[in-house]
Design a protein around this motif. Structure first.
Motif, PDB file in Angstrom:
ATOM      1  N   ALA A   1       0.834  -1.204   0.000  1.00 44.96           N
ATOM      2  CA  ALA A   1       0.000   0.000   0.000  1.00 44.96           C
ATOM      3  C   ALA A   1       0.867   1.251   0.000  1.00 44.96           C
ATOM      4  CB  ALA A   1      -0.926  -0.008   1.216  1.00 44.96           C
TER       5      ALA A   1
ATOM      6  N   ASP B   1       2.356   1.709  -3.530  1.00 42.82           N
ATOM      7  CA  ASP B   1       1.350   2.221  -4.462  1.00 42.82           C
ATOM      8  C   ASP B   1       1.088   3.704  -4.234  1.00 42.82           C
ATOM      9  OD1 ASP B   1       1.129  -0.265  -5.609  1.00 42.82           O
ATOM     10  OD2 ASP B   1      -0.671  -0.833  -4.475  1.00 42.82           O
ATOM     11  N   ALA B   2       1.032   4.111  -2.966  1.00 41.23           N
ATOM     12  CA  ALA B   2       0.816   5.525  -2.653  1.00 41.23           C
ATOM     13  C   ALA B   2       2.000   6.371  -3.108  1.00 41.23           C
ATOM     14  CB  ALA B   2       0.585   5.702  -1.161  1.00 41.23           C
TER      15      ALA B   2
ATOM     16  N   GLU C   1       1.911   9.397  -5.888  1.00 40.52           N
ATOM     17  CA  GLU C   1       2.405  10.735  -5.562  1.00 40.52           C
ATOM     18  C   GLU C   1       3.517  11.160  -6.517  1.00 40.52           C
ATOM     19  OE1 GLU C   1       1.883  14.106  -3.214  1.00 40.52           O
ATOM     20  OE2 GLU C   1       0.724  12.275  -3.337  1.00 40.52           O
TER      21      GLU C   1
END
Length: 128
Positions: A101, A104-105, A109
């Motif tokens: 997670a 992916d973030a 960004e």
């Protein structure tokens, strides 16, 4: 590595006692949930009354560092701080899920701030 676990009820385990914890991954929250806790010094077993434990059970051993029992009008709960000898596979699954997670973030960004969605500007012609 020490771990803190919270269990409902009054579970008084003395400091220094060896324990065996059995946990599983909660399908709704994705968190590791303690199913059973065995005090290996006294051989007393504490079990959470719950149906459908599943087959993804992981056992790990540890030594009790601290035991805190909180009693209120709604009931009692016990917080145990345990020096675990191994995190177990459930802890690894949670860590990998959180790492995925976070990756992916970070990618989202970077795409947002890095301009990956825009075409590169044309270079001006050079005069020598």
């Amino acid at each position: 590595m020490d771990r803190s676990i919270v269990m409902p009820g009054q579970i008084a385990i003395a400091q220094g006692h060896r324990v065996e914890a059995t946990e599983r991954l909660d399908p709704l929250s994705g968190e590791a949930v303690i199913v059973t806790l065995v005090d290996l010094e006294t051989n007393i077993r504490y079990r959470i009354a719950e149906e459908g434990y599943g087959v993804d059970l992981v056992r790990w051993l540890g030594r009790v560092l601290d035991c805190t029992i909180s009693v209120s009008a709604t009931g009692a709960c016990t917080e145990l701080r345990i020096d675990a000898t191994g995190p177990g596979a459930v802890g690894a699954k949670v860590a990998l899920r959180d790492a995925d997670a976070a990756a992916d973030a970070a990618k989202a960004e970077a795409d947002r701030w890095g301009g990956a969605d825009r075409p590169p500007p044309e270079e001006p012609e050079r005069f020598w």
